[in-house]
Write an enzyme that holds these catalytic residues in place. Structure first.
Site, short mmCIF file in Angstrom:
data_model
loop_
_atom_site.label_atom_id
_atom_site.label_comp_id
_atom_site.label_asym_id
_atom_site.label_seq_id
_atom_site.Cartn_x
_atom_site.Cartn_y
_atom_site.Cartn_z
N GLU A 40 0.85 -1.19 0.00
CA GLU A 40 0.00 0.00 0.00
C GLU A 40 0.89 1.24 0.00
O GLU A 40 1.55 1.52 0.99
CB GLU A 40 -0.91 0.00 1.23
CG GLU A 40 -1.74 1.28 1.35
CD GLU A 40 -2.42 1.43 2.70
OE1 GLU A 40 -2.63 0.41 3.40
OE2 GLU A 40 -2.74 2.57 3.06
N ARG A 44 0.49 10.37 0.19
CA ARG A 44 0.82 11.40 1.18
C ARG A 44 2.03 12.21 0.78
O ARG A 44 2.49 13.05 1.54
CB ARG A 44 1.16 10.74 2.52
CG ARG A 44 -0.02 10.12 3.17
CD ARG A 44 0.34 9.59 4.52
NE ARG A 44 -0.64 8.58 4.86
CZ ARG A 44 -0.61 7.84 5.94
NH1 ARG A 44 0.36 8.01 6.81
NH2 ARG A 44 -1.53 6.95 6.16
N LYS A 128 -11.08 -1.83 6.91
CA LYS A 128 -9.87 -1.52 7.66
C LYS A 128 -10.31 -0.88 8.98
O LYS A 128 -11.08 0.09 8.96
CB LYS A 128 -9.04 -0.53 6.82
CG LYS A 128 -8.00 0.26 7.57
CD LYS A 128 -7.22 1.16 6.60
CE LYS A 128 -6.47 2.23 7.35
NZ LYS A 128 -5.46 2.89 6.53
C1 3PG Z 1 -1.13 4.97 8.60
O1 3PG Z 1 -2.08 5.23 7.90
O2 3PG Z 1 -0.20 5.74 8.84
C2 3PG Z 1 -1.14 3.63 9.15
O3 3PG Z 1 -2.15 3.53 10.07
C3 3PG Z 1 0.17 3.20 9.70
O4 3PG Z 1 0.15 3.27 11.05
P1 3PG Z 1 1.41 2.75 11.84
O5 3PG Z 1 2.54 3.69 11.53
O6 3PG Z 1 0.98 2.82 13.29
O7 3PG Z 1 1.69 1.35 11.37
#
Ligand code: 3PG
Length: 213
Positions: A40, A44, A128
């Site tokens: 994924e 961002r 999710k």
């Molecule tokens: C995100 O969207 O940043 C995810 O939830 C990842 O979260 P994490 O850094 O706690 O794995």
């Protein structure tokens, strides 16, 4: 390939933030070398769509999706870049429309029982849980299994190598998502062996909910 297919390919979906486009393909190849094929890439960073395009083209064994879909136009952009699935932190009517119009398989984020009801009414059975730990973690997922026995979750947010086995032991968890497989420091140093090692460890985890009896 539908969302359940994607969730069953491996126990952990890495949540990836690519800041430097040059990292995209080596990272994808390092993860695939460790047995993690579903990736994924979050929308961002300015290069995120280019990163998806590069992975789709140059890492054919990877199944690349786009994360952090928050605007309707993200769906068409992700699809055009070669994303095979999408992940969103939440779900709104405009995102539902975009998913339907583009046909991009979507794993939408939920955090409450009302969110689950709305997502199911829109036709989504694989969700999710986000942010998983803050939403109540293991206890929340156990509680949701009562009213929503057919819903399978991919908890994401606060999931780590340490607590992933506990999440994956739940009957309503098919896989988990987490950023720990693509650490910023390893990417900046080009330490792709470290990424492969993390991926190997993650690949050895066994989800109970992935193949229900
Ligand atoms: C995100 O969207 O940043 C995810 O939830 C990842 O979260 P994490 O850094 O706690 O794995």
């Amino acid at each position: 390939m539908n969302v359940l297919d994607v969730m069953r390919i491996g126990p952990v979906i890495p949540v990836i933030v690519i800041e430097d486009l040059a990292h995209a393909v080596p990272l994808a190849k390092a993860l695939v070398a460790g047995g993690v094929r579903v990736l994924e890439v979050t929308l961002r960073s300015p290069v995120a769509l280019e990163a998806i395009r590069a992975i789709a083209r140059e890492a054919p064994d990877a199944i690349v999706g786009a994360g952090t879909l928050t605007r309707p136009e993200d769906f068409a952009n992700a699809l055009a870049a070669g994303a095979r699935f999408g992940v969103s932190p939440g779900l709104t009517p405009s995102l539902i429309d975009a998913a339907r119009q583009t046909g991009l398989p979507l794993l939408p984020g939920v955090m409450t029982p009302s969110d689950v009801i709305a997502a199911r009414l829109a036709g989504f059975q694989q969700l999710k849980l986000f942010p998983a730990q803050q939403a109540g973690g293991i206890g929340m997922l156990r509680a949701l299994a009562g009213p929503f026995p057919a819903v399978m979750f991919c908890p994401t947010g606060g999931v780590s190598a340490d607590n992933a086995p506990d999440f994956l032991a739940l009957s309503n968890v098919a896989c988990v998502g987490g950023s720990w497989l693509a650490p910023k420091a390893a990417m900046e140093m080009g330490d792709w062996n470290a990424v492969t090692e993390l991926a190997k460890q993650a690949s050895r985890l066994t989800p109970r909910g992935a193949n229900p009896a």
